[in-house]
Design a protein around this motif. Structure first.
Motif, PDB file in Angstrom:
ATOM      1  N   SER A 122      59.206 -91.509  18.992  1.00  0.00           N
ATOM      2  CA  SER A 122      59.797 -90.377  18.280  1.00  0.00           C
ATOM      3  C   SER A 122      60.627 -90.822  17.085  1.00  0.00           C
ATOM      4  O   SER A 122      61.454 -90.068  16.574  1.00  0.00           O
ATOM      5  N   ASP A 123      60.437 -92.071  16.644  1.00  0.00           N
ATOM      6  CA  ASP A 123      61.153 -92.653  15.505  1.00  0.00           C
ATOM      7  C   ASP A 123      62.655 -92.699  15.718  1.00  0.00           C
ATOM      8  O   ASP A 123      63.427 -92.625  14.760  1.00  0.00           O
ATOM      9  N   CYS A 124      63.060 -92.805  16.992  1.00  0.00           N
ATOM     10  CA  CYS A 124      64.489 -92.857  17.339  1.00  0.00           C
ATOM     11  C   CYS A 124      65.241 -91.656  16.786  1.00  0.00           C
ATOM     12  O   CYS A 124      66.420 -91.738  16.452  1.00  0.00           O
ATOM     13  N   ASN A 125      64.541 -90.545  16.684  1.00  0.00           N
ATOM     14  CA  ASN A 125      65.106 -89.285  16.195  1.00  0.00           C
ATOM     15  C   ASN A 125      65.277 -88.358  17.382  1.00  0.00           C
ATOM     16  O   ASN A 125      64.307 -88.023  18.067  1.00  0.00           O
ATOM     17  N   ARG A 126      66.506 -87.957  17.646  1.00  0.00           N
ATOM     18  CA  ARG A 126      66.797 -87.194  18.864  1.00  0.00           C
ATOM     19  C   ARG A 126      66.014 -85.888  18.931  1.00  0.00           C
ATOM     20  O   ARG A 126      65.514 -85.502  19.983  1.00  0.00           O
ATOM     21  N   GLN A 127      65.906 -85.190  17.806  1.00  0.00           N
ATOM     22  CA  GLN A 127      65.222 -83.907  17.855  1.00  0.00           C
ATOM     23  C   GLN A 127      63.722 -84.080  18.071  1.00  0.00           C
ATOM     24  O   GLN A 127      63.099 -83.315  18.800  1.00  0.00           O
ATOM     25  N   ARG A 128      63.136 -85.108  17.465  1.00  0.00           N
ATOM     26  CA  ARG A 128      61.719 -85.369  17.712  1.00  0.00           C
ATOM     27  C   ARG A 128      61.505 -85.790  19.166  1.00  0.00           C
ATOM     28  O   ARG A 128      60.489 -85.448  19.775  1.00  0.00           O
ATOM     29  N   PHE A 129      62.457 -86.547  19.690  1.00  0.00           N
ATOM     30  CA  PHE A 129      62.383 -86.955  21.083  1.00  0.00           C
ATOM     31  C   PHE A 129      62.401 -85.726  21.990  1.00  0.00           C
ATOM     32  O   PHE A 129      61.597 -85.616  22.926  1.00  0.00           O
ATOM     33  N   ILE A 130      63.293 -84.783  21.704  1.00  0.00           N
ATOM     34  CA  ILE A 130      63.359 -83.543  22.480  1.00  0.00           C
ATOM     35  C   ILE A 130      62.049 -82.776  22.372  1.00  0.00           C
ATOM     36  O   ILE A 130      61.509 -82.274  23.354  1.00  0.00           O
ATOM     37  N   SER A 131      61.515 -82.698  21.164  1.00  0.00           N
ATOM     38  CA  SER A 131      60.254 -81.984  20.960  1.00  0.00           C
ATOM     39  C   SER A 131      59.124 -82.622  21.755  1.00  0.00           C
ATOM     40  O   SER A 131      58.295 -81.920  22.352  1.00  0.00           O
ATOM     41  N   ASN A 132      59.084 -83.955  21.807  1.00  0.00           N
ATOM     42  CA  ASN A 132      58.038 -84.641  22.559  1.00  0.00           C
ATOM     43  C   ASN A 132      58.212 -84.442  24.063  1.00  0.00           C
ATOM     44  O   ASN A 132      57.231 -84.309  24.794  1.00  0.00           O
ATOM     45  N   LEU A 133      59.457 -84.419  24.537  1.00  0.00           N
ATOM     46  CA  LEU A 133      59.696 -84.123  25.945  1.00  0.00           C
ATOM     47  C   LEU A 133      59.191 -82.728  26.284  1.00  0.00           C
ATOM     48  O   LEU A 133      58.567 -82.502  27.322  1.00  0.00           O
ATOM     49  N   ARG A 134      59.466 -81.787  25.417  1.00  0.00           N
ATOM     50  CA  ARG A 134      59.019 -80.411  25.650  1.00  0.00           C
ATOM     51  C   ARG A 134      57.496 -80.317  25.650  1.00  0.00           C
ATOM     52  O   ARG A 134      56.902 -79.549  26.414  1.00  0.00           O
ATOM     53  N   SER A 135      56.867 -81.107  24.778  1.00  0.00           N
ATOM     54  CA  SER A 135      55.397 -81.057  24.724  1.00  0.00           C
ATOM     55  C   SER A 135      54.775 -81.551  26.024  1.00  0.00           C
ATOM     56  O   SER A 135      53.615 -81.251  26.308  1.00  0.00           O
ATOM     57  N   MET A 136      55.550 -82.287  26.817  1.00  0.00           N
ATOM     58  CA  MET A 136      55.073 -82.770  28.109  1.00  0.00           C
ATOM     59  C   MET A 136      55.331 -81.753  29.213  1.00  0.00           C
ATOM     60  O   MET A 136      55.018 -81.981  30.375  1.00  0.00           O
ATOM     61  N   ASN A 137      55.947 -80.620  28.826  1.00  0.00           N
ATOM     62  CA  ASN A 137      56.199 -79.514  29.759  1.00  0.00           C
ATOM     63  C   ASN A 137      57.130 -79.900  30.903  1.00  0.00           C
ATOM     64  O   ASN A 137      56.912 -79.518  32.050  1.00  0.00           O
ATOM     65  N   LEU A 138      58.182 -80.636  30.567  1.00  0.00           N
ATOM     66  CA  LEU A 138      59.205 -80.891  31.566  1.00  0.00           C
ATOM     67  C   LEU A 138      59.982 -79.615  31.832  1.00  0.00           C
ATOM     68  O   LEU A 138      59.997 -78.692  31.026  1.00  0.00           O
TER      69      LEU A 138
END
Length: 360
Positions: free
Chosen positions: A88-104
Motif C-alpha cells: 500500500s506504499d506505506c500509506n495508511r489510507q491505501r492500507f485501509i482501502s486494501n483491508l476493506r477490499s479483502m472484506n474484513l
C-alpha cells in the motif's frame, strides 16, 4: 432515529492512543480473509504477501500452509501485515482501502491499520526501497491454491473456502492433458439483469436467491457508523467487482450499498463507487459539504446544500487517492467540515468509495 443506511466499510473514530497488540478476534479475521483470497486466481494482495514472505523467509518452509494459517503463526501474521502495508506504499489510507477490499469485518479494519502503521512507522523508507527492488523481479501473483486438508475443513466451517466456480475452474486446468492445447472457450453472452430498481421492492432473502441463485447470495452482519452490529445484510455476487449489499428494513424500504468498482450495476442517478468528485458535484448541481477525512464519519457527505441529491436518501463516502503530501492532505483531515469545491480536493484525487441508496 434509526440510521437508514449501512456501509460495511465505513470509517469510525481513530484510536486516541497507539495500538500495540491485536486482539485474537482481529488477528483471526485477518488470517481468514488472507486464506480466502489466497484461494482466488490471480489475487494481487495475497500473491504479493506470499511472495514477500517466501523471499524474506518469514513464510517458513511451506508458504501455502503459512498463508492458510497465519493466526497460528503470529510472527508470520505480523510480516504479512508489514508486506500489505508495503504493498500500500506505506500509506495508511491505501492500507485501509486494501483491508476493506479483502472484506474484513468493519471492527477489524482500524485496529489493524493503527497497529501496523505504528509498528512500522520508522521503516517506511526501507520498506519502499525494498518494494522497488522487489518489483524488478516480481512476475505477478501465484494464487488459486488449495488449502491443506486439515485447514480446508476448518476453512469450510468458517466460510472461507473457494467458491464452486473457482474450484471448477481449477479442476478444469488440472485436467488439461500435457502437450494438448485446450480448446478456446466459447464466448457466453451475459444475460443477467443489472437493473437495481427491482431490488428496492424485494422483501426477503428467499426472493434474492430466486433472482440471483443461491451461490451468488451470502449473508453478512450489518454495522452502523460506529461499527456496532445492527441486524443483517445480504450480498449479491460477493467478492467480485459487481458486489452489491442489500439490507431489508421492512416497511421502511431497502438500503442498497455499492463499494466495489468497476461495476455493471445501473445505479440510481448514475452514481457509482469509483466516480470522481467532479461528477458528484455535477449530479448534485452545486457544491456540498463533506466531513473531514480520518475522523468520526470521515469522508461522508455532510450536507447536500439544497442540491439535486438533497432529501433523496443518498449516502456517499469519499476517499482521497493521493495522500502522500501531508501539507495538502492535512487541509482536509480532522474534526472539520469542508466544501467539495476546495481546490486541494482535486489534487488529492477524491473519488466515491461507497454509495448507499435507500428506497423512499
Amino acid at each position: 432515529m434509526k440510521r437508514f443506511f449501512v456501509l460495511v466499510a465505513l470509517i469510525f473514530p481513530l484510536a486516541l492512543s497507539a495500538q500495540t497488540k491485536l486482539s485474537e478476534t482481529v488477528a483471526e479475521d485477518f488470517s481468514n480473509r488472507v486464506a480466502h483470497h489466497y484461494q482466488l486466481q490471480h489475487d494481487s494482495i495475497s500473491g504479493y504477501i506470499a511472495e514477500q514472505l517466501t523471499r524474506s523467509g518469514a513464510g517458513g518452509l511451506d508458504i501455502d500452509s503459512t498463508m492458510f494459517n497465519l493466526k497460528n503463526d503470529l510472527p508470520a501474521l505480523d510480516a504479512a501485515l508489514k508486506y500489505l502495508y508495503q504493498y500500500s506504499d506505506c500509506n495508511r489510507q491505501r492500507f485501509i482501502s486494501n483491508l476493506r477490499s479483502m472484506n474484513l469485518q468493519t471492527n477489524s479494519v482500524f485496529p489493524l491499520a493503527t497497529y501496523t502503521a505504528n509498528k512500522y512507522k520508522n521503516d517506511t523508507k526501507a520498506l519502499l526501497e525494498d518494494k522497488s527492488d522487489f518489483l524488478k523481479t516480481y512476475t505477478g501473483p501465484v494464487t488459486g491454491k488449495q488449502a491443506p486438508a486439515a485447514i480446508a475443513q476448518a476453512s469450510a466451517t468458517a466460510g472461507t473456502t473457494a467458491t464452486t466456480s473457482e474450484a471448477a475452474a481449477a479442476g478444469t486446468t488440472a485436467a488439461t492433458t500435457a502437450g494438448a492445447a485446450p480448446a478456446p472457450a466459447p464466448t457466453v453472452a451475459d444475460t443477467r439483469s443489472w437493473e437495481v430498481k427491482p431490488l428496492f421492492q424485494v422483501r426477503t432473502p428467499e426472493q434474492l436467491v430466486e433472482m440471483y441463485g443461491k451461490d451468488n447470495v451470502t449473508q453478512r452482519d450489518a454495522t452502523d457508523l460506529a461499527g456496532t452490529k445492527e441486524g443483517e445484510a445480504y450480498v449479491i455476487y460477493p467478492d467480485t467487482d459487481d458486489e452489491l449489499e442489500i439490507q431489508f428494513d421492512g416497511d421502511n424500504g431497502n438500503i442498497l450499498t455499492f463499494s466495489h468498482f468497476p461495476s455493471k450495476w445501473k445505479s440510481p442517478y448514475g452514481i457509482k463507487a469509483g466516480d470522481p468528485l467532479e461528477k458528484l458535484i455535477k449530479v448534485n448541481g452545486r457544491p456540498f459539504r463533506i466531513n473531514g477525512f480520518e475522523w468520526t464519519n470521515g469522508g461522508l457527505v455532510n450536507d447536500w446544500q439544497g442540491g439535486a441529491l438533497a432529501g433523496k436518501n443518498v449516502t456517499i463516502l469519499l476517499k482521497a487517492n493521493n495522500t502522500g503530501d501531508p501539507k495538502q492532505y492535512d487541509q482536509v483531515t480532522g474534526d472539520k467540515i469542508i466544501r467539495s469545491d476546495l481546490p486541494v480536493l482535486k489534487k488529492l484525487d477524491v473519488i466515491i468509495q461507497s454509495v448507499a441508496f435507500k428506497s423512499n
